[in-house]
Design a protein around this motif. Sequence first.
Motif, PDB file in Angstrom:
ATOM      1  N   PRO A  94       0.829  -1.223   0.000  1.00  0.00           N
ATOM      2  CA  PRO A  94       0.000   0.000   0.000  1.00  0.00           C
ATOM      3  C   PRO A  94       0.857   1.263   0.000  1.00  0.00           C
ATOM      4  CG  PRO A  94       0.098  -0.934   2.210  1.00  0.00           C
ATOM      5  CD  PRO A  94       0.828  -1.888   1.312  1.00  0.00           C
ATOM      6  N   ASP A  95       0.238   2.367  -0.455  1.00  0.00           N
ATOM      7  CA  ASP A  95       0.896   3.679  -0.347  1.00  0.00           C
ATOM      8  C   ASP A  95       0.624   4.299   1.012  1.00  0.00           C
ATOM      9  OD1 ASP A  95       1.846   3.730  -3.036  1.00  0.00           O
ATOM     10  OD2 ASP A  95      -0.213   4.129  -3.672  1.00  0.00           O
ATOM     11  N   CYS A  96      -0.506   3.930   1.603  1.00  0.00           N
ATOM     12  CA  CYS A  96      -0.791   4.409   2.956  1.00  0.00           C
ATOM     13  C   CYS A  96      -1.804   3.490   3.631  1.00  0.00           C
ATOM     14  CB  CYS A  96      -1.248   5.871   2.962  1.00  0.00           C
ATOM     15  SG  CYS A  96      -2.935   6.147   2.525  1.00  0.00           S
ATOM     16  N   LEU A  97      -1.834   3.583   4.957  1.00  0.00           N
ATOM     17  CA  LEU A  97      -2.773   2.792   5.748  1.00  0.00           C
ATOM     18  C   LEU A  97      -3.836   3.728   6.304  1.00  0.00           C
ATOM     19  CD1 LEU A  97      -0.393   0.556   7.907  1.00  0.00           C
ATOM     20  CD2 LEU A  97      -1.495  -0.023   5.736  1.00  0.00           C
ATOM     21  N   LEU A  98      -5.051   3.232   6.340  1.00  0.00           N
ATOM     22  CA  LEU A  98      -6.142   3.989   6.935  1.00  0.00           C
ATOM     23  C   LEU A  98      -6.753   3.132   8.038  1.00  0.00           C
ATOM     24  CD1 LEU A  98      -8.191   6.307   7.001  1.00  0.00           C
ATOM     25  CD2 LEU A  98      -9.405   5.204   5.110  1.00  0.00           C
ATOM     26  N   LEU A  99      -6.643   3.611   9.266  1.00  0.00           N
ATOM     27  CA  LEU A  99      -7.210   2.885  10.412  1.00  0.00           C
ATOM     28  C   LEU A  99      -8.552   3.534  10.744  1.00  0.00           C
ATOM     29  CD1 LEU A  99      -4.059   2.689  12.761  1.00  0.00           C
ATOM     30  CD2 LEU A  99      -4.635   1.264  10.776  1.00  0.00           C
ATOM     31  N   THR A 100      -9.636   2.757  10.645  1.00  0.00           N
ATOM     32  CA  THR A 100     -10.948   3.377  10.838  1.00  0.00           C
ATOM     33  C   THR A 100     -11.579   3.045  12.194  1.00  0.00           C
ATOM     34  OG1 THR A 100     -11.741   1.669   9.300  1.00  0.00           O
ATOM     35  CG2 THR A 100     -11.645   3.900   8.482  1.00  0.00           C
ATOM     36  N   GLY A 101     -10.759   3.115  13.232  1.00  0.00           N
ATOM     37  CA  GLY A 101     -11.285   3.131  14.584  1.00  0.00           C
ATOM     38  C   GLY A 101     -11.459   1.806  15.292  1.00  0.00           C
ATOM     39  N   ASP A 102     -11.678   1.919  16.611  1.00  0.00           N
ATOM     40  CA  ASP A 102     -11.696   0.769  17.515  1.00  0.00           C
ATOM     41  C   ASP A 102     -10.419  -0.050  17.333  1.00  0.00           C
ATOM     42  OD1 ASP A 102     -14.046   1.645  18.565  1.00  0.00           O
ATOM     43  OD2 ASP A 102     -15.300   0.028  17.780  1.00  0.00           O
ATOM     44  N   ILE A 103      -9.340   0.683  17.261  1.00  0.00           N
ATOM     45  CA  ILE A 103      -8.015   0.086  17.172  1.00  0.00           C
ATOM     46  C   ILE A 103      -7.742  -0.652  18.474  1.00  0.00           C
ATOM     47  CG2 ILE A 103      -5.540   0.715  17.035  1.00  0.00           C
ATOM     48  CD1 ILE A 103      -7.515   0.974  14.469  1.00  0.00           C
ATOM     49  N   SER A 129       6.223   0.716   6.543  1.00  0.00           N
ATOM     50  CA  SER A 129       6.933   1.939   6.119  1.00  0.00           C
ATOM     51  C   SER A 129       6.110   2.861   5.219  1.00  0.00           C
ATOM     52  CB  SER A 129       8.226   1.563   5.375  1.00  0.00           C
ATOM     53  OG  SER A 129       9.003   0.688   6.145  1.00  0.00           O
ATOM     54  N   VAL A 130       4.854   3.059   5.582  1.00  0.00           N
ATOM     55  CA  VAL A 130       4.002   3.997   4.824  1.00  0.00           C
ATOM     56  C   VAL A 130       3.264   4.890   5.821  1.00  0.00           C
ATOM     57  CG1 VAL A 130       3.671   2.503   2.808  1.00  0.00           C
ATOM     58  CG2 VAL A 130       2.077   2.316   4.745  1.00  0.00           C
ATOM     59  N   PRO A 131       2.766   6.048   5.348  1.00  0.00           N
ATOM     60  CA  PRO A 131       2.000   6.912   6.258  1.00  0.00           C
ATOM     61  C   PRO A 131       0.782   6.182   6.816  1.00  0.00           C
ATOM     62  CG  PRO A 131       2.445   8.046   4.175  1.00  0.00           C
ATOM     63  CD  PRO A 131       2.879   6.622   3.995  1.00  0.00           C
ATOM     64  N   VAL A 132       0.479   6.467   8.074  1.00  0.00           N
ATOM     65  CA  VAL A 132      -0.700   5.869   8.719  1.00  0.00           C
ATOM     66  C   VAL A 132      -1.672   6.989   9.083  1.00  0.00           C
ATOM     67  CG1 VAL A 132      -1.560   4.461  10.626  1.00  0.00           C
ATOM     68  CG2 VAL A 132       0.709   4.001   9.674  1.00  0.00           C
ATOM     69  N   MET A 140      -4.607   7.877  21.719  1.00  0.00           N
ATOM     70  CA  MET A 140      -4.360   7.374  20.355  1.00  0.00           C
ATOM     71  C   MET A 140      -3.484   8.322  19.535  1.00  0.00           C
ATOM     72  SD  MET A 140      -7.398   6.071  17.875  1.00  0.00           S
ATOM     73  CE  MET A 140      -7.036   5.462  16.233  1.00  0.00           C
ATOM     74  N   ARG A 141      -3.722   9.613  19.702  1.00  0.00           N
ATOM     75  CA  ARG A 141      -2.983  10.593  18.898  1.00  0.00           C
ATOM     76  C   ARG A 141      -1.497  10.607  19.228  1.00  0.00           C
ATOM     77  NH1 ARG A 141      -5.325  16.306  20.861  1.00  0.00           N
ATOM     78  NH2 ARG A 141      -3.762  17.122  19.435  1.00  0.00           N
ATOM     79  N   LYS A 142      -1.130  10.137  20.422  1.00  0.00           N
ATOM     80  CA  LYS A 142       0.294  10.078  20.787  1.00  0.00           C
ATOM     81  C   LYS A 142       1.040   9.101  19.874  1.00  0.00           C
ATOM     82  CE  LYS A 142      -0.668  10.723  25.705  1.00  0.00           C
ATOM     83  NZ  LYS A 142      -0.749   9.981  26.980  1.00  0.00           N
ATOM     84  N   HIS A 143       0.328   8.105  19.387  1.00  0.00           N
ATOM     85  CA  HIS A 143       0.946   7.058  18.564  1.00  0.00           C
ATOM     86  C   HIS A 143       0.617   7.225  17.080  1.00  0.00           C
ATOM     87  CE1 HIS A 143       1.835   5.074  22.361  1.00  0.00           C
ATOM     88  NE2 HIS A 143       0.624   5.444  22.712  1.00  0.00           N
ATOM     89  N   PHE A 144      -0.474   7.936  16.806  1.00  0.00           N
ATOM     90  CA  PHE A 144      -0.895   8.148  15.420  1.00  0.00           C
ATOM     91  C   PHE A 144      -1.167   9.645  15.227  1.00  0.00           C
ATOM     92  CE2 PHE A 144      -2.209   3.817  16.549  1.00  0.00           C
ATOM     93  CZ  PHE A 144      -1.512   3.102  15.582  1.00  0.00           C
ATOM     94  N   PRO A 145      -0.105  10.404  14.958  1.00  0.00           N
ATOM     95  CA  PRO A 145      -0.285  11.859  14.877  1.00  0.00           C
ATOM     96  C   PRO A 145      -1.178  12.327  13.725  1.00  0.00           C
ATOM     97  CG  PRO A 145       2.004  11.211  14.413  1.00  0.00           C
ATOM     98  CD  PRO A 145       1.293   9.987  14.882  1.00  0.00           C
ATOM     99  N   GLN A 146      -1.295  11.520  12.667  1.00  0.00           N
ATOM    100  CA  GLN A 146      -2.114  11.956  11.526  1.00  0.00           C
ATOM    101  C   GLN A 146      -3.550  11.459  11.687  1.00  0.00           C
ATOM    102  OE1 GLN A 146      -0.317  12.815   7.660  1.00  0.00           O
ATOM    103  NE2 GLN A 146       0.874  10.971   8.013  1.00  0.00           N
ATOM    104  N   GLY A 147      -4.383  12.299  12.267  1.00  0.00           N
ATOM    105  CA  GLY A 147      -5.790  11.948  12.494  1.00  0.00           C
ATOM    106  C   GLY A 147      -6.597  13.211  12.726  1.00  0.00           C
TER     107      GLY A 147
END
Length: 252
Positions: free
Chosen positions: A47-56, A76-79, A92-99
């Motif tokens: 993939p070029d990027c990962l999209l996590l759609t919650g309840d991680i 090794s892609v943007p999450v 969650m934002r501490k580990h996944f800044p792009q949200g």
Amino acid sequence: MSSRTTSLKILQLSDAHLSADCAADYRGQNAEQNLERLIPRAKGWKPDCLLLTGDISEDASPASYQRIAARLKCLSVPVLALPGNHDDPDEMRKHFPQGPWRGPLAYEAGPWLLILMDSTTRGSISGSISQQALDQMDLLVERSSAKHVLLGLHHQPVSVNAPWIDRYGLRDSERLFERLDRTDRLRCIVWGHVHHDFQSTRKGVLLLGAPSTVANSLPGTERFSLDPAGPACRWLKLGAHGSVATGILRRS
Ligand SMILES: [Fe+2]
């Protein structure tokens, strides 16, 4: 739908429900192991990027976020990450800044604009989106020169024909659709929460609910009924001319 010219390959991982305790049970499954078994397929799909759609996370524990963030690093892609009703956005934002931590997130990639909206409401399983967030979303779309838009959120904005989860969908989804109907650039809406592969269309826009990486339910059931096909994730190929190809990836 398909495209010969792919501009963006997205892998959507949803509803992993990891706990601080690696051995914790989730609907008779082990969240840790089920996610782990999907990773080689995910990596192989490139993939070029990962999209996590919650309840991680199931318990919103720092340890659960740490472990999934560490695991996904090997791709090794943007999450891009969205919170679900089980998540703690602050943790969650501490580990996944792009949200969508300070309002909706806009992520531009070539002709595509991805918008991520936080649909969670503290203390509620159901979702909602504030008027302020809808205003911010309008502005992001308006200011972007991207030709095509994909919207991501955790809660389903339409019925997915599964009473066990439909009672906890996005409230006031008509308010969202009223805004979305103002643009002719929206191509696709994706969400998690529903624990099965759901596909539909609305006014030419593709609507997609994602399966879970831990446990899925057979579609159209009154109660959660474990799907023996096992955990899965969704792949999306966003074409340069606005096409959306999609399918489901399972462990090998
Ligand atoms: Fe959820």
